[in-house]
Design a protein around this motif. Structure first.
Motif, PDB file in Angstrom:
ATOM      1  N   ASP A  69       5.319   2.928  -2.534  1.00  0.00           N
ATOM      2  CA  ASP A  69       5.169   3.310  -1.125  1.00  0.00           C
ATOM      3  C   ASP A  69       4.892   2.124  -0.213  1.00  0.00           C
ATOM      4  O   ASP A  69       5.379   2.072   0.905  1.00  0.00           O
ATOM      5  N   HIS A  70       4.073   1.184  -0.673  1.00  0.00           N
ATOM      6  CA  HIS A  70       3.581   0.115   0.197  1.00  0.00           C
ATOM      7  C   HIS A  70       4.043  -1.272  -0.227  1.00  0.00           C
ATOM      8  O   HIS A  70       3.718  -2.242   0.439  1.00  0.00           O
ATOM      9  N   GLY A  71       4.750  -1.386  -1.348  1.00  0.00           N
ATOM     10  CA  GLY A  71       5.037  -2.706  -1.886  1.00  0.00           C
ATOM     11  C   GLY A  71       3.754  -3.262  -2.492  1.00  0.00           C
ATOM     12  O   GLY A  71       2.696  -2.665  -2.390  1.00  0.00           O
ATOM     13  N   LEU A  72       3.820  -4.400  -3.107  1.00  0.00           N
ATOM     14  CA  LEU A  72       2.631  -5.049  -3.641  1.00  0.00           C
ATOM     15  C   LEU A  72       2.695  -6.498  -3.203  1.00  0.00           C
ATOM     16  O   LEU A  72       3.581  -7.245  -3.602  1.00  0.00           O
ATOM     17  N   VAL A  73       1.775  -6.876  -2.345  1.00  0.00           N
ATOM     18  CA  VAL A  73       1.830  -8.171  -1.694  1.00  0.00           C
ATOM     19  C   VAL A  73       1.554  -9.330  -2.648  1.00  0.00           C
ATOM     20  O   VAL A  73       2.075 -10.411  -2.470  1.00  0.00           O
ATOM     21  N   SER A  74       0.773  -9.127  -3.679  1.00  0.00           N
ATOM     22  CA  SER A  74       0.439 -10.232  -4.582  1.00  0.00           C
ATOM     23  C   SER A  74       1.553 -10.413  -5.611  1.00  0.00           C
ATOM     24  O   SER A  74       2.043  -9.458  -6.188  1.00  0.00           O
ATOM     25  N   VAL A  97      -5.401  -5.254 -14.765  1.00  0.00           N
ATOM     26  CA  VAL A  97      -4.973  -3.936 -14.288  1.00  0.00           C
ATOM     27  C   VAL A  97      -5.880  -3.463 -13.154  1.00  0.00           C
ATOM     28  O   VAL A  97      -5.404  -2.977 -12.122  1.00  0.00           O
ATOM     29  N   VAL A  98      -7.194  -3.629 -13.307  1.00  0.00           N
ATOM     30  CA  VAL A  98      -8.145  -3.225 -12.267  1.00  0.00           C
ATOM     31  C   VAL A  98      -7.915  -4.055 -11.012  1.00  0.00           C
ATOM     32  O   VAL A  98      -7.863  -3.525  -9.894  1.00  0.00           O
ATOM     33  N   LEU A  99      -7.723  -5.345 -11.160  1.00  0.00           N
ATOM     34  CA  LEU A  99      -7.518  -6.233 -10.014  1.00  0.00           C
ATOM     35  C   LEU A  99      -6.272  -5.846  -9.227  1.00  0.00           C
ATOM     36  O   LEU A  99      -6.309  -5.717  -7.996  1.00  0.00           O
ATOM     37  N   VAL A 100      -5.181  -5.616  -9.903  1.00  0.00           N
ATOM     38  CA  VAL A 100      -3.937  -5.247  -9.219  1.00  0.00           C
ATOM     39  C   VAL A 100      -4.064  -3.860  -8.579  1.00  0.00           C
ATOM     40  O   VAL A 100      -3.575  -3.623  -7.470  1.00  0.00           O
ATOM     41  N   ALA A 101      -4.760  -2.944  -9.257  1.00  0.00           N
ATOM     42  CA  ALA A 101      -4.985  -1.617  -8.671  1.00  0.00           C
ATOM     43  C   ALA A 101      -5.853  -1.717  -7.421  1.00  0.00           C
ATOM     44  O   ALA A 101      -5.630  -0.991  -6.440  1.00  0.00           O
ATOM     45  N   LEU A 102      -6.835  -2.624  -7.416  1.00  0.00           N
ATOM     46  CA  LEU A 102      -7.655  -2.842  -6.224  1.00  0.00           C
ATOM     47  C   LEU A 102      -6.801  -3.329  -5.057  1.00  0.00           C
ATOM     48  O   LEU A 102      -6.969  -2.879  -3.920  1.00  0.00           O
ATOM     49  N   VAL A 103      -5.870  -4.225  -5.315  1.00  0.00           N
ATOM     50  CA  VAL A 103      -4.973  -4.720  -4.258  1.00  0.00           C
ATOM     51  C   VAL A 103      -4.093  -3.584  -3.753  1.00  0.00           C
ATOM     52  O   VAL A 103      -3.929  -3.400  -2.544  1.00  0.00           O
ATOM     53  N   ALA A 104      -3.545  -2.786  -4.662  1.00  0.00           N
ATOM     54  CA  ALA A 104      -2.691  -1.668  -4.256  1.00  0.00           C
ATOM     55  C   ALA A 104      -3.466  -0.670  -3.400  1.00  0.00           C
ATOM     56  O   ALA A 104      -2.956  -0.183  -2.382  1.00  0.00           O
ATOM     57  N   PHE A 105      -4.705  -0.351  -3.786  1.00  0.00           N
ATOM     58  CA  PHE A 105      -5.539   0.567  -3.012  1.00  0.00           C
ATOM     59  C   PHE A 105      -5.871  -0.038  -1.651  1.00  0.00           C
ATOM     60  O   PHE A 105      -5.823   0.642  -0.621  1.00  0.00           O
ATOM     61  N   GLN A 163      -4.110  -1.986   0.073  1.00  0.00           N
ATOM     62  CA  GLN A 163      -2.922  -1.922   0.923  1.00  0.00           C
ATOM     63  C   GLN A 163      -2.715  -0.540   1.552  1.00  0.00           C
ATOM     64  O   GLN A 163      -1.921  -0.408   2.472  1.00  0.00           O
ATOM     65  N   THR A 164      -3.427   0.480   1.075  1.00  0.00           N
ATOM     66  CA  THR A 164      -3.349   1.778   1.747  1.00  0.00           C
ATOM     67  C   THR A 164      -4.220   1.775   2.997  1.00  0.00           C
ATOM     68  O   THR A 164      -4.095   2.664   3.832  1.00  0.00           O
ATOM     69  N   GLU A 217      -4.541  -7.838   8.319  1.00  0.00           N
ATOM     70  CA  GLU A 217      -4.127  -7.246   9.584  1.00  0.00           C
ATOM     71  C   GLU A 217      -4.263  -5.746   9.421  1.00  0.00           C
ATOM     72  O   GLU A 217      -3.621  -5.150   8.565  1.00  0.00           O
ATOM     73  N   LEU A 218      -5.132  -5.144  10.197  1.00  0.00           N
ATOM     74  CA  LEU A 218      -5.358  -3.709  10.053  1.00  0.00           C
ATOM     75  C   LEU A 218      -4.154  -2.945  10.569  1.00  0.00           C
ATOM     76  O   LEU A 218      -3.518  -3.340  11.547  1.00  0.00           O
ATOM     77  N   THR A 219      -3.840  -1.857   9.901  1.00  0.00           N
ATOM     78  CA  THR A 219      -2.625  -1.121  10.198  1.00  0.00           C
ATOM     79  C   THR A 219      -2.800  -0.111  11.310  1.00  0.00           C
ATOM     80  O   THR A 219      -3.900   0.304  11.631  1.00  0.00           O
ATOM     81  N   LYS A 220      -1.699   0.275  11.865  1.00  0.00           N
ATOM     82  CA  LYS A 220      -1.532   1.401  12.787  1.00  0.00           C
ATOM     83  C   LYS A 220      -2.172   1.207  14.150  1.00  0.00           C
ATOM     84  O   LYS A 220      -1.512   1.197  15.147  1.00  0.00           O
ATOM     85  N   GLU A 221      -3.463   1.104  14.227  1.00  0.00           N
ATOM     86  CA  GLU A 221      -4.102   1.025  15.528  1.00  0.00           C
ATOM     87  C   GLU A 221      -5.232   0.012  15.479  1.00  0.00           C
ATOM     88  O   GLU A 221      -5.740  -0.311  14.419  1.00  0.00           O
TER      89      GLU A 221
END
Length: 185
Positions: free
Chosen positions: A26-31, A108-116, A118-119, A137-141
């Motif tokens: 959904d969001h890509g993974l920036v790292s 696995v925990v580290l990458v999951a933290l990055v994915a979370f 990014q939401t 950069e905070l999203t949306k507003e």
């Protein structure tokens, strides 16, 4: 806060991998690698009341799994990730493959933290030759800086050995921190 059921080591890893894959779709993974993921989380943790590093995740598999369980609880409590986490907590995944490839629970925990993360925020990584530059950069507003502080404190609690409680991540929606008054911009 959701209390995850006791889960086998492999089930924690598989659940976090599945959630990470869904979030990345959904969001890509920036790292691009574990060093960038660590830099992202450490950059966020610098906003916490007691800054620290997540590097210990690579050193202590048992503690990394405990942090993974706290992360699963936070994912189940968050309205954006609840639909992904609840089914995996209700029926923890089991490895049905004959050959099991062991991966670092800390990674696995580290990458999951990055994915979370990014939401909640939009991350930008400027790659240079030897070091990465991370900016949030905070999203949306537009939002107050307190949102990053609240996220950093949540992550600090997830990553703190012996921690048993987490803030309600559902109150950390983009554009509003839990301490912001209603209709605050």
């Amino acid at each position: 806060m959701t209390t995850p059921p006791p889960m086998a080591r492999r089930s924690v890893v598989l659940a976090l991998q599945e959630i990470t894959e869904d979030l990345a779709a959904d969001h890509g993974l920036v790292s691009e690698n574990d060093e960038e993921a660590l830099a992202i989380i450490d950059n966020l943790l610098a906003h916490a009341d007691a800054p620290s590093s997540a590097a210990w995740l690579f050193d202590d598999d048992a503690e990394a799994l405990t942090a993974g369980l706290r992360l699963l609880a936070a994912l189940a409590d968050d309205p954006q990730t609840r639909p992904l986490a609840e089914p995996l907590l209700a029926e923890p995944p089991v490895d049905d493959q004959l050959a099991v490839v062991e991966v670092s629970a800390g990674l696995v925990v580290l990458v999951a933290l990055v994915a979370f993360l990014q939401t909640k925020v939009s991350l930008k990584v400027k790659r240079k030759t030897s070091r990465s530059e991370i900016s949030f950069e905070l999203t949306k507003e537009p939002t107050k800086a307190s949102t990053l502080v609240q996220l950093a404190n949540l992550y600090q609690r997830i990553l703190s050995p012996g921690s048993t409680t987490t803030a309600d991540p559902g109150s950390l929606e983009p554009g509003r921190a839990p301490t912001d008054p209603p209709n605050a911009a």
